[in-house]
Design a protein around this motif. Structure first.
Motif, short mmCIF file in Angstrom:
data_model
loop_
_atom_site.label_atom_id
_atom_site.label_comp_id
_atom_site.label_asym_id
_atom_site.label_seq_id
_atom_site.Cartn_x
_atom_site.Cartn_y
_atom_site.Cartn_z
N ASP A 259 4.60 -1.27 10.69
CA ASP A 259 3.41 -1.95 10.18
C ASP A 259 3.57 -3.43 10.50
OD1 ASP A 259 1.01 -2.39 8.94
OD2 ASP A 259 1.79 -2.27 6.89
N GLN B 287 2.81 -6.99 8.77
CA GLN B 287 2.38 -7.57 7.50
C GLN B 287 3.28 -8.75 7.12
OE1 GLN B 287 -0.66 -6.99 5.36
NE2 GLN B 287 0.03 -4.90 5.64
N TYR C 264 4.76 -3.99 -2.00
CA TYR C 264 4.43 -3.33 -0.73
C TYR C 264 5.50 -2.28 -0.39
CZ TYR C 264 4.16 -3.21 4.45
OH TYR C 264 4.12 -2.85 5.77
N LEU D 164 5.42 0.75 -2.70
CA LEU D 164 4.35 1.70 -2.37
C LEU D 164 4.77 2.65 -1.26
CD1 LEU D 164 1.42 2.80 -2.44
CD2 LEU D 164 0.77 0.90 -0.97
N PHE D 165 5.41 2.09 -0.22
CA PHE D 165 5.86 2.93 0.90
C PHE D 165 7.00 3.86 0.45
CE2 PHE D 165 3.84 1.79 4.93
CZ PHE D 165 3.04 0.74 4.51
N GLU D 166 7.92 3.33 -0.33
CA GLU D 166 9.06 4.15 -0.73
C GLU D 166 8.63 5.25 -1.70
OE1 GLU D 166 12.61 1.72 -1.39
OE2 GLU D 166 12.67 1.47 0.80
N ASP D 167 7.63 4.95 -2.56
CA ASP D 167 7.08 5.99 -3.44
C ASP D 167 6.51 7.14 -2.62
OD1 ASP D 167 7.69 4.59 -5.72
OD2 ASP D 167 5.68 3.77 -6.03
N SER D 168 5.94 6.81 -1.45
CA SER D 168 5.34 7.87 -0.65
C SER D 168 6.29 8.37 0.45
CB SER D 168 3.99 7.42 -0.08
OG SER D 168 4.02 6.08 0.32
N TRP E 106 8.60 6.75 2.50
CA TRP E 106 8.97 5.97 3.70
C TRP E 106 10.04 4.95 3.31
CZ3 TRP E 106 7.48 7.22 8.49
CH2 TRP E 106 6.36 8.04 8.63
N ASP F 85 2.24 9.88 9.50
CA ASP F 85 1.98 8.47 9.79
C ASP F 85 1.82 7.66 8.51
OD1 ASP F 85 1.44 6.14 11.15
OD2 ASP F 85 -0.10 7.02 12.43
N ILE F 86 1.99 6.33 8.64
CA ILE F 86 1.76 5.45 7.50
C ILE F 86 0.28 5.05 7.43
CG2 ILE F 86 4.12 4.56 7.30
CD1 ILE F 86 3.20 2.09 8.87
N PHE F 87 -0.51 5.51 8.43
CA PHE F 87 -1.95 5.25 8.41
C PHE F 87 -2.70 6.56 8.44
CE2 PHE F 87 -0.02 1.55 10.41
CZ PHE F 87 -0.50 0.55 9.58
N SER F 88 -3.80 6.62 7.67
CA SER F 88 -4.57 7.86 7.66
C SER F 88 -5.89 7.72 8.41
CB SER F 88 -4.79 8.35 6.22
OG SER F 88 -5.10 7.28 5.37
N ASP F 89 -6.16 6.55 8.96
CA ASP F 89 -7.31 6.44 9.87
C ASP F 89 -7.02 5.43 10.98
OD1 ASP F 89 -8.28 3.76 9.06
OD2 ASP F 89 -8.82 4.75 7.19
N SER G 33 -7.54 1.38 10.31
CA SER G 33 -6.50 0.62 9.59
C SER G 33 -5.25 0.48 10.46
CB SER G 33 -6.17 1.28 8.26
OG SER G 33 -5.70 2.59 8.43
N TYR H 80 0.87 3.96 -5.68
CA TYR H 80 1.17 5.38 -5.46
C TYR H 80 0.33 6.27 -6.38
CZ TYR H 80 3.76 9.64 -4.51
OH TYR H 80 4.11 10.91 -4.14
N MET I 228 -2.99 6.81 -4.86
CA MET I 228 -2.93 7.84 -3.82
C MET I 228 -3.00 9.24 -4.43
SD MET I 228 -0.04 6.13 -1.38
CE MET I 228 0.38 7.50 -0.36
N ARG J 243 -6.67 12.22 1.78
CA ARG J 243 -5.28 11.81 1.59
C ARG J 243 -5.08 10.48 2.27
NH1 ARG J 243 -1.64 17.27 2.12
NH2 ARG J 243 -2.92 18.48 0.69
N ALA K 132 -2.72 7.39 3.48
CA ALA K 132 -1.33 7.02 3.76
C ALA K 132 -1.09 5.61 3.23
CB ALA K 132 -1.07 7.09 5.25
N ALA K 133 0.19 5.27 3.03
CA ALA K 133 0.56 4.01 2.37
C ALA K 133 -0.01 2.77 3.06
CB ALA K 133 2.08 3.92 2.29
N GLY K 134 0.10 2.72 4.39
CA GLY K 134 -0.37 1.54 5.12
C GLY K 134 -1.87 1.34 5.01
N THR K 135 -2.60 2.45 5.09
CA THR K 135 -4.05 2.39 4.99
C THR K 135 -4.48 1.96 3.59
OG1 THR K 135 -4.24 4.11 6.66
CG2 THR K 135 -6.17 3.73 5.29
N TYR L 179 -2.72 0.23 1.43
CA TYR L 179 -2.35 -1.17 1.20
C TYR L 179 -3.39 -2.12 1.78
CZ TYR L 179 0.34 -5.34 0.42
OH TYR L 179 0.73 -6.57 -0.04
#
Lengths: 203, 107
Positions: free
Chosen positions: A49, A51, A62, A65-69, A71, A99-103, A106, B27, B30, B42, B44-47, B49
């Protein structure tokens, strides 16, 4: 093992880290080069990412949030820009395409932020170029002898000449050529700006 | 008609605002979105944020107090609630007219 490489294309960088991981080189950290651990048996997927953060709390939030999900943050600092995350194959939710992005939109903003970074650096460097521009400097750098200020240097000879000459050379180089670093770096920034713009358009 | 330029909301923004009627950290948002959408959406974390960042700038959500020192907790603002309601009304209208038009076609 340390490897030195430079990537603008984040997808290529992610794929390269993945490839290294399948060869048993686990990506550990990034300072100037990439640090790998040899004989790492866990295969991982890496995502990057882009940032930067003003406050430490924002940065920690930040990462939380990633570690909770799922990563793990492996490299990057509050102001480094690039943030490296990994997910191990042992992880239950593991999928190659995870992925860390869902679209796509972003995901593409990473390149927009990189463009902003190179763009603002360009403006900074171009203003330094203008502020420190000195016409006589240009002429002097074409005539290197004039960059030495020690009185009577070119009339002396032998040891005393070489001593003064070598002593002053770094200063002479700085006097004559340091300025060129500004326009040269500015041009590099423009190049990276255009490249990240192309990557942004392509994503 | 002077409709808010933020309308219509995207599906993800709508769900984030809906999830933040009660305070929640990243989280939890999410998880709530996944639950509310019955697994359809669903994030994802980066999106997520990036989306939270945009919503904070637009003042549709705001940070709120929480016991969790590491995770920031957010809640919807008054402006956010108004926008959510306006988008809800817009969709209700669309559902209603769609039902009416479909019925007309059947008979």
């Amino acid at each position: 093992m340390i490897k030195y490489k430079f990537f603008l294309d984040l997808t290529k960088e992610e794929n390269w880290l993945r490839e290294m991981s399948t060869k048993g080189h686990g990506f550990q950290n990034k300072k100037i080069g990439y640090q790998f651990e040899q004989n790492d048996t866990s295969e991982s997927v890496y995502r990057i990412d882009y940032q930067t953060f003003k406050h430490r709390e924002d940065y920690l939030d930040y990462i939380a949030l990633f570690e909770d999900s799922g990563w793990i943050h492996i490299a990057g600092t509050k102001s480094s820009g690039k943030q490296y995350f990994k997910k191990d194959e042992t992880n239950e939710a593991f999928k190659e395409e995870y992925d860390i992005f869902s679209d796509g939109k972003s995901k593409a903003t990473r390149y927009k932020k990189m463009m902003y970074y190179f763009g603002s650096n360009f403006l900074f460097l171009i203003s330094l170029t203008i502020v420190f521009f000195d016409e006589s400097n240009l002429v002097k750098s074409l005539n290197p002898k004039s960059l030495y200020l020690t009185p009577g240097l070119w009339q002396s000879n032998g040891l005393s000449f070489w001593f003064s000459f070598l002593f002053e050379t770094p200063f002479a180089l700085a006097r004559g050529f340091l300025w060129y670093l500004f326009p040269v770096s500015a041009i590099i920034c423009v190049y990276y700006y255009i490249k990240s713009r192309l990557l942004w358009k392509a994503s | 008609m002077n409709r808010d330029s933020n309308l219509p909301l995207t599906e993800t923004v709508y769900y984030i605002l809906l999830a933040l009627i009660e305070p929640a950290h990243g989280y939890l948002i999410m998880q709530k979105i996944e639950m509310l959408s019955e697994g359809q959406v669903r994030m994802a974390a980066g999106t997520l944020y990036g989306a939270l960042d945009n919503l904070l700038k637009a003042k549709l959500i705001k940070p709120t107090e929480s016991e969790d020192k590491r995770r920031k907790t957010y809640i919807i603002t008054e402006k956010g609630t108004e926008l959510l309601r306006a988008d809800h009304d817009r969709m209700v209208h669309m559902v209603n007219i769609t039902n009416d038009c479909m019925k007309g076609g059947e008979s």
